[in-house]
Design an enzyme around this catalytic site. Structure first.
Site, short mmCIF file in Angstrom:
data_model
loop_
_atom_site.label_atom_id
_atom_site.label_comp_id
_atom_site.label_asym_id
_atom_site.label_seq_id
_atom_site.Cartn_x
_atom_site.Cartn_y
_atom_site.Cartn_z
N SER A 1 -6.23 -1.89 6.56
CA SER A 1 -4.64 -1.79 6.64
C SER A 1 -4.10 -0.96 5.81
CB SER A 1 -4.01 -3.23 6.40
OG SER A 1 -4.38 -3.65 5.31
N HIS B 1 -0.86 -1.81 1.04
CA HIS B 1 -0.14 -1.17 2.35
C HIS B 1 0.71 -0.06 2.03
CE1 HIS B 1 -0.34 -4.81 5.10
NE2 HIS B 1 -1.55 -4.51 4.93
#
Length: 146
Positions: free
Chosen positions: A18, A69
């Site tokens: 991610s 992230h």
């Protein structure tokens, strides 16, 4: 950059891709700044909506590594600034500035990660566990007392 941000700020294990996907989103945002007409006409709204939805999802679901992230997002943006986009005229000053920011950010981040007390505590716990598994009670006991 996502892995480094996770290394510095998060106790949770960083798994998956991610951070890298957010890095690609950061690169697309850089592209949108360099080519705003193409970005608006093409996929700009979709990219921004995907980014917003993933940020909201990340904050609403526990155990998601948002540091990874955001680190990936910033890293992708900065890396794109260093490399540039096709058919854009970029000055040497701009490329040098992005390179300098990236180098300083990486250096400070790695320093903070390796001197971070929570990371040192994790390493100490791993070593205690290793001594425990080997039934080296004295060494484990000494580390626990420190």
């Amino acid at each position: 950059m996502g892995s480094i941000a996770s290394f510095i700020f998060s106790m949770a294990p960083s798994v998956g891709a991610s951070g890298a996907i957010f890095g690609l989103l950061g690169a697309l945002i850089y592209y949108g700044i360099e080519h705003p007409a193409l970005f608006k006409r093409g996929f700009g709204k979709s990219i921004l909506m995907t980014l917003v939805l993933n940020i909201v999802y990340g904050f609403s679901v526990p155990r998601i590594d948002n540091f990874g992230h955001f680190g990936g997002l910033i890293g992708g943006f900065l890396a794109s600034g260093v490399v540039g986009t096709p058919f854009s005229r970029r000055s040497l000053k701009k490329r040098t500035a992005f390179t300098a920011v990236m180098a300083v950010l990486l250096s400070i981040s790695l320093y903070c990660g390796f001197t971070n007390s929570q990371n040192r505590l994790l390493e100490k716990c791993k070593l205690i566990r290793h001594f425990y598994d080997e039934q080296n009670w004295q060494s484990a006991k000494l580390l626990v007392r420190k």
